[in-house]
Design a protein around this motif. Structure first.
Motif, short mmCIF file in Angstrom:
data_model
loop_
_atom_site.label_atom_id
_atom_site.label_comp_id
_atom_site.label_asym_id
_atom_site.label_seq_id
_atom_site.Cartn_x
_atom_site.Cartn_y
_atom_site.Cartn_z
N ARG A 1 0.83 -1.21 0.00
CA ARG A 1 0.00 0.00 0.00
C ARG A 1 0.87 1.26 0.00
O ARG A 1 0.59 2.21 -0.74
N GLN B 1 -12.99 4.16 -3.51
CA GLN B 1 -12.50 3.31 -4.58
C GLN B 1 -13.56 2.32 -5.05
O GLN B 1 -13.32 1.54 -5.96
N SER C 1 -5.56 2.42 -5.85
CA SER C 1 -6.14 1.66 -4.73
C SER C 1 -6.50 0.26 -5.19
O SER C 1 -6.28 -0.72 -4.47
N TYR D 1 -6.61 7.94 -7.83
CA TYR D 1 -6.79 7.32 -6.51
C TYR D 1 -7.48 5.96 -6.63
O TYR D 1 -7.04 4.97 -6.04
N GLY E 1 -8.61 1.50 0.43
CA GLY E 1 -8.07 2.51 -0.47
C GLY E 1 -6.97 3.35 0.16
O GLY E 1 -6.70 3.25 1.36
N LEU E 2 -6.37 4.20 -0.65
CA LEU E 2 -5.26 5.05 -0.22
C LEU E 2 -5.79 6.33 0.40
O LEU E 2 -5.46 7.45 -0.01
#
Length: 324
Positions: free
Chosen positions: A86, A236, A117, A113, A167-168
């Motif tokens: 990640r 995401q 992700s 994004y 997700g990020l």
């Protein structure tokens, strides 16, 4: 560790033409103060994250589960591979966030994004499944006494995988002015680990410590996920997420089916073959069931780059042959 950092610092200072801590330039005192505050928040976050990593070990030792400290260190290192996946995607993402947010290209930023992700999720799934389905074999590589940490390993692996699936969110918050929530969520995570650790470790031992860590990490990332959605409408998950889930189910079924067979006698080689099979199956599943246009564009670009490099190497070898 220190030498590479010093070399990087020296390289940056040489390019800037100044060796001061804050090089002079076309920025005012207020902007410099903002830079220092922003960096200080990052240092505080790092201190909290490091404290969380040590807290569970200290609790295990102080509460009498001393034999679990070494096992916890091993299963932490195995589960943190997912965090490294990640973070590597986040390293790619951070400069793009800063550039796109600065130009107001929010939709493009959210598209990047979602893509990164999802790629982090795809890269993490085979590793998670292979280790969960072969947890005793993995831990046996460290010694017979480590096999008892299998349940704790499963807890931490799934927790880290769920964090990747979210997700990020930390990256997009930290780089768009939401760093306060980033730091506060880490402090809440540390508090949850301490409180739950003191409650669960005396009753459940190593599994209790792993559960406390997993709960703290999940709580932190739930806060970040909600914050990213409220601040930027970042998520995401979209209408095609069911295809990602279906591809993941196919991979899980294949990895689980092969885990019951011994592919070769050395345990380490057997695990390597099973992990390789998991990644090969994931590549096939996601490129067929969950194929996206952006994936094919990136794949074509990578193949074109490899062909170009191959041609260059061929020309280079041909030139050496002629000169010989």
């Amino acid at each position: 560790v220190v030498l590479p950092l010093l070399l990087k610092w020296a390289q940056v200072r040489r390019e800037l033409g100044s060796w001061s801590l804050l090089p002079p330039g076309p920025i005012g005192a207020g902007e410099r103060r903002a830079i220092v505050i922003f960096g200080t928040k990052g240092v505080v976050y790092s201190l909290l994250a490091t404290s969380m990593a040590q807290t569970t070990r200290l609790l295990l030792g102080s509460l009498g589960v001393t034999e679990g400290v070494g096992i916890l260190m091993v299963i932490e290192s195995l589960s943190l591979v997912l965090a490294f996946v990640r973070d590597s995607m986040g390293t790619v993402f951070n400069p793009q966030i800063a550039r796109l947010a600065g130009t107001g290209s929010t939709e493009v930023m959210l598209g990047v994004y979602r893509r990164l992700s999802r790629w982090a999720l795809i890269a993490s799934l085979p590793y998670t499944l292979a280790l969960v389905c072969n947890r005793e074999s993995v831990l046996s590589l460290y010694g017979p006494s480590f096999a008892g940490g299998a349940p704790a390993l499963v807890v931490l692996l799934w927790a880290q995988f769920i964090v990747v699936a979210m997700g990020l969110n930390g990256n997009i918050l930290y780089m768009t002015g939401g760093e306060n929530l980033f730091v506060v969520s880490q402090a809440i995570c540390l508090g949850a680990v301490v409180g739950l650790g003191r409650l669960l470790i005396p009753r459940f031992g190593l599994v209790g410590g792993a559960t406390a860590m997993a709960t703290g990490v999940l709580l932190m990332n739930c806060i970040l996920m909600v914050g990213a959605y409220l601040r930027l409408r970042a998520s995401q998950f979209d209408r095609n997420t069911w295809r990602t889930v279906l591809a993941g189910v196919v991979v899980a079924a294949g990895v689980w089916a092969i885990s019951g067979f011994r592919l070769c006698r050395p345990v380490a080689l057997d695990l390597m073959l099973k992990v390789s099979f998991a990644y090969a199956l994931a590549a096939v599943a996601f490129l067929t069931i969950d194929r996206r246009l952006e994936d094919m564009d990136v794949l074509r670009a990578v193949l074109a780059r490899l062909r170009l490099r191959g041609r260059r190497l061929g020309l280079l070898s041909a030139g050496k042959g002629m000169s010989g």
